[in-house]
Design an enzyme around this catalytic site. Structure first.
Site, PDB file in Angstrom:
ATOM      1  N   GLU A 244      -9.157  -4.436  69.155  1.00  0.00           N
ATOM      2  CA  GLU A 244      -9.122  -5.050  67.833  1.00  0.00           C
ATOM      3  C   GLU A 244      -9.745  -6.439  67.816  1.00  0.00           C
ATOM      4  O   GLU A 244      -9.496  -7.245  66.921  1.00  0.00           O
ATOM      5  CB  GLU A 244      -7.686  -5.067  67.305  1.00  0.00           C
ATOM      6  CG  GLU A 244      -7.052  -3.679  67.346  1.00  0.00           C
ATOM      7  CD  GLU A 244      -6.567  -3.158  66.005  1.00  0.00           C
ATOM      8  OE1 GLU A 244      -6.223  -3.972  65.147  1.00  0.00           O
ATOM      9  OE2 GLU A 244      -6.523  -1.919  65.828  1.00  0.00           O
TER      10      GLU A 244
ATOM     11  N   HIS B  71      -1.230  -8.403  65.611  1.00  0.00           N
ATOM     12  CA  HIS B  71      -2.234  -9.001  66.494  1.00  0.00           C
ATOM     13  C   HIS B  71      -1.652 -10.271  67.109  1.00  0.00           C
ATOM     14  O   HIS B  71      -0.806 -10.940  66.498  1.00  0.00           O
ATOM     15  CB  HIS B  71      -3.505  -9.371  65.732  1.00  0.00           C
ATOM     16  CG  HIS B  71      -4.253  -8.193  65.197  1.00  0.00           C
ATOM     17  ND1 HIS B  71      -4.793  -8.170  63.928  1.00  0.00           N
ATOM     18  CD2 HIS B  71      -4.545  -6.996  65.758  1.00  0.00           C
ATOM     19  CE1 HIS B  71      -5.390  -7.007  63.726  1.00  0.00           C
ATOM     20  NE2 HIS B  71      -5.253  -6.277  64.821  1.00  0.00           N
TER      21      HIS B  71
ATOM     22  N   CYS C 177      -7.425 -14.817  60.401  1.00  0.00           N
ATOM     23  CA  CYS C 177      -7.906 -13.438  60.287  1.00  0.00           C
ATOM     24  C   CYS C 177      -9.294 -13.394  59.661  1.00  0.00           C
ATOM     25  O   CYS C 177     -10.096 -12.516  59.971  1.00  0.00           O
ATOM     26  CB  CYS C 177      -6.965 -12.611  59.428  1.00  0.00           C
ATOM     27  SG  CYS C 177      -5.475 -12.062  60.272  1.00  0.00           S
TER      28      CYS C 177
END
Length: 417
Positions: free
Chosen positions: A163, A231, A348
């Site tokens: 990711e 995350h 992000c």
């Protein structure tokens, strides 16, 4: 003198931005599923964050929204946006590529044996709506970083979930010096999937030709994942010699801190105790999903969402830290509420790339004037509202596709049309 600077490449929020609740383990995404989104406001909020970073003296870049609906992906499934079931259509209309921290993992040239800046596009295989992003992301990376100083890699084979930079940190005295790269992986997330596989992280380290003695692998804590830290960048962020982290971010906090202290002279941990900021407050406010940066004036700055200011325990900790003359000297609050409602904070929205800005395709770099032109396009073409039940509306789809074309025209990125 080194020409390497850190560039923050922000994903421009796409015109199909909606709240379909597609991301299991992302509590904000689940909480706001079915709500009406505001793509125009979301994209303009993102531009204002970029403008604030430019005001701090930082170098700013952009990535553009991917084609939506994802017609090629739908074709591979034997369907079209008109015929697909609602949940498939929702996955094809997602604007999640706006979260550029998941675009790739980046190792600057000083860390690599060949002296080149390496980027590996993330495969994002854990979630259907993200798994079809990588070809579009790879096309942008290969345009933006086409010069000789870069190597852009395809994705890690999808058996191993990757990711991107959201699970990667770098500790270094300066961007132009060799650093220690920290890869954070998941083992178990309680009721939620652990999205970063250790084998993906190890593969990237090998592909990037990193020195094993300057590479660290650390497990994310199950408590953090189960609490909504899907995350690592939801509970930890690094900049320079500083690791800013929640007490419960890592499975073996003591071992990680000891290893970094041994490998990095001057390493500093800024840790937020759970007793002062409970994990749930840290995750809801996205205290750690902030941009931790060092502007030219040298004052390390936390670019934090306004939710941090509005969460009492977080605001108390911030005020106490600033008053103590700690490592973080300044906090700038930014309004990215539309992104936050879908589970993505300031960190992000950006991918950090330490390189010579002159080596980057200038179409991907922005200044105040270019941001003004982008704002005009967004104000004129982005939908004002999108209800989750309308994502297959022919008029919305036509508007979304036209909006993206208008943006590409302004940036001169016709290759991505």
């Amino acid at each position: 003198m080194s020409t390497i600077r850190e560039i923050n490449f922000d994903g421009i929020v796409g015109p199909s931005h909606n709240y379909a609740g597609l991301s299991l383990g992302n509590l904000a995404s689940s909480r706001n599923a079915g709500e009406v989104s505001r793509p125009r406001a979301a994209a303009l909020q993102g531009l204002e964050k970029m403008r604030a970073n430019i005001g701090l003296g930082l170098v700013q870049g952009v990535f553009v929204p991917q084609p939506r609906p994802a017609r090629a992906w739908l074709s591979e499934l034997g369907t079209t946006i008109e015929e697909a079931e609602h949940h498939i259509a929702a996955n094809a209309m997602s604007a999640s590529s706006m979260w550029a921290a998941n675009a790739a993992t980046v190792s600057p040239g000083p860390d690599a044996a060949d002296g080149r800046c390496h980027l590996t596009v993330a495969n994002l295989k854990t979630m259907p709506h993200r798994s079809h992003e990588w070809p579009g992301t790879l096309a942008q990376l290969r345009l933006a970083f086409a010069s000789d100083g870069f190597t852009v890699h395809g994705p890690v084979p999808p058996a191993f979930g990757d990711e991107g930079a959201a699970n990667h940190m770098r500790i270094t005295p300066s961007h132009g010096e060799p650093g220690i790269e920290v890869f954070v992986y998941g083992v178990s997330g309680g009721p939620f999937p652990a999205r970063q596989h250790i084998e993906a992280s190890k593969a990237i380290a090998r592909l990037h030709r990193l020195d094993p003695d300057r590479t660290v692998f650390a497990a994310q804590s199950e408590d953090a994942i189960a609490a909504g830290a899907f995350h690592n960048d939801v509970v930890a962020v690094a900049n320079g010699l500083v690791l800013f982290a929640h007490e419960k971010a890592f499975a073996d906090r003591d071992a990680l801190v000891a290893e970094l202290a041994e490998k990095v002279p001057g390493f500093e941990l800024v840790e937020v105790p759970d007793a002062e900021v409970p994990l749930k407050d840290a995750i809801r406010s996205y205290l750690f999903n902030a941009q931790l940066v060092t502007p030219p004036d040298g004052a390390m700055t936390l670019v934090a969402p306004t939710e941090c200011r509005d969460t009492p325990s977080v605001k108390v900790w911030i005020d106490r830290h600033l008053a103590s003359n700690g490592a973080i000297r300044r906090v700038e609050f930014v309004d990215v509420r539309q992104s936050m409602a879908n589970g993505g904070g300031p960190a992000c929205l950006r991918l950090r790339v330490a390189c010579d800005p002159a080596a980057v395709d200038p179409r991907f770099l922005v200044d105040e004037a270019k941001l003004d032109r982008l704002a005009d396009v967004i104000a004129g073409h982005w939908p004002e509202e999108v209800a989750s039940g309308d994502i297959r509306s022919p008029s919305l789809i036509a508007d979304v596709e036209q909006a993206r074309r208008a943006l590409l025209d302004v940036l001169g990125l016709v290759e991505l049309a």
